[in-house]
Motif scaffolding. Sequence first.
Motif, PDB file in Angstrom:
ATOM      1  N   TYR A  65       0.752  -1.667   0.413  1.00  0.00           N
ATOM      2  CA  TYR A  65       0.066  -0.280   0.367  1.00  0.00           C
ATOM      3  C   TYR A  65       0.876   1.801  -0.062  1.00  0.00           C
ATOM      4  N   LEU A 113      -5.226   6.521   2.098  1.00  0.00           N
ATOM      5  CA  LEU A 113      -4.539   5.511   0.716  1.00  0.00           C
ATOM      6  C   LEU A 113      -4.479   5.960  -0.934  1.00  0.00           C
ATOM      7  N   ASP A 138      -6.562  -0.821  -6.268  1.00  0.00           N
ATOM      8  CA  ASP A 138      -7.199   0.139  -5.903  1.00  0.00           C
ATOM      9  C   ASP A 138      -6.539   1.150  -6.026  1.00  0.00           C
ATOM     10  N   GLY A 146      -4.576 -12.148   1.463  1.00  0.00           N
ATOM     11  CA  GLY A 146      -4.900 -13.062   0.820  1.00  0.00           C
ATOM     12  C   GLY A 146      -6.311 -13.848   2.035  1.00  0.00           C
ATOM     13  N   GLY A 147      -5.051 -13.156   3.364  1.00  0.00           N
ATOM     14  CA  GLY A 147      -6.349 -13.286   4.435  1.00  0.00           C
ATOM     15  C   GLY A 147      -7.948 -12.042   4.728  1.00  0.00           C
ATOM     16  N   ASP A 148      -8.408 -12.437   5.377  1.00  0.00           N
ATOM     17  CA  ASP A 148      -9.845 -11.808   5.588  1.00  0.00           C
ATOM     18  C   ASP A 148      -9.578 -10.075   6.431  1.00  0.00           C
ATOM     19  N   GLN A 149      -8.459 -10.997   7.475  1.00  0.00           N
ATOM     20  CA  GLN A 149      -8.651  -9.311   7.806  1.00  0.00           C
ATOM     21  C   GLN A 149      -6.882  -9.159   8.088  1.00  0.00           C
ATOM     22  N   GLU A 150      -6.277  -8.925   8.135  1.00  0.00           N
ATOM     23  CA  GLU A 150      -4.666  -8.364   7.705  1.00  0.00           C
ATOM     24  C   GLU A 150      -4.275  -7.619   8.971  1.00  0.00           C
ATOM     25  N   THR A 151      -3.676  -7.473   9.084  1.00  0.00           N
ATOM     26  CA  THR A 151      -2.067  -6.320   9.569  1.00  0.00           C
ATOM     27  C   THR A 151      -1.699  -6.153   9.007  1.00  0.00           C
ATOM     28  N   GLN A 152      -1.627  -3.904   8.498  1.00  0.00           N
ATOM     29  CA  GLN A 152      -0.660  -3.570   8.110  1.00  0.00           C
ATOM     30  C   GLN A 152       0.484  -3.301   8.581  1.00  0.00           C
ATOM     31  N   TYR A 153       1.849  -3.205   7.945  1.00  0.00           N
ATOM     32  CA  TYR A 153       3.110  -2.799   8.559  1.00  0.00           C
ATOM     33  C   TYR A 153       3.385  -1.742   8.353  1.00  0.00           C
ATOM     34  N   PHE A 154       3.640  -0.433   8.402  1.00  0.00           N
ATOM     35  CA  PHE A 154       4.611   0.547   7.541  1.00  0.00           C
ATOM     36  C   PHE A 154       5.861   0.683   7.671  1.00  0.00           C
ATOM     37  N   ARG A 187      -3.196   0.583  -3.558  1.00  0.00           N
ATOM     38  CA  ARG A 187      -3.187  -0.901  -3.542  1.00  0.00           C
ATOM     39  C   ARG A 187      -2.833  -1.812  -4.229  1.00  0.00           C
TER      40      ARG A 187
END
Lengths: 113, 115
Positions: free
Chosen positions: B33, B45, B56, B98-106, B48
Amino acid sequence: DQQVKQNSPSLSVQEGRISILNCDYTNSMFDYFLWYKKYPAEGPTFLISISSIKDKNEDGRFTVFLNKSAKHLSLHIVPSQPGDSAVYFCAASVTNSGYALNFGKGTSLLVTP
Amino acid sequence: EAGVVQSPRYKIIEKKQPVAFWCNPISGHNTLYWYLQNLGQGPELLIRYENEEAVDDSQLPKDRFSAERLKGVDSTLKIQPAELGDSAVYLCASSLGGGDQETQYFGPGTRLLVL
């Protein structure tokens, strides 16, 4: 259109006491919520998250509470430490919509000795 | 494990000049992202990527902004020409994908100042 709101720009707490940071959202489709912590000149660091199927998630000194009916979540830090002084961002997303995070404007926390 | 790497950390340019930012995500993270953060605001955003595909880019100002992720690993965000209002922090984030709820790391971000 701000869908995630952090209405307190700043918060000051004494060391050892509880810090409570609040976040409200307007989009009822949000089902995954995260808190990030940001120090100056650094990127946001992931702190803790909660899915909408839960109302509480705890990780050490950090607890997030979710009240879906009120569209409100809060982050509790107990006990607060001077190193917790940072800007805290609340973020929300809709599963299966591309995971774009909607962020609040942040709350600046100052923990004083 | 190395985190998200961004360069440069700071960039000062004159308006109408081009500028490019580079991001290397966490190893194994398929989703990348680019976010824009203005002063006193939360990140927003821009684009993506899922592997090398931009899935996106609805918030990317395409008249002057472009991005690429040719091999599905590192990515470049470009502005040409830069305007005064582009002064902001540009953040790159990654997640597994690919996951349902993912954590984004910045990453640490690139702070751009357009004069």
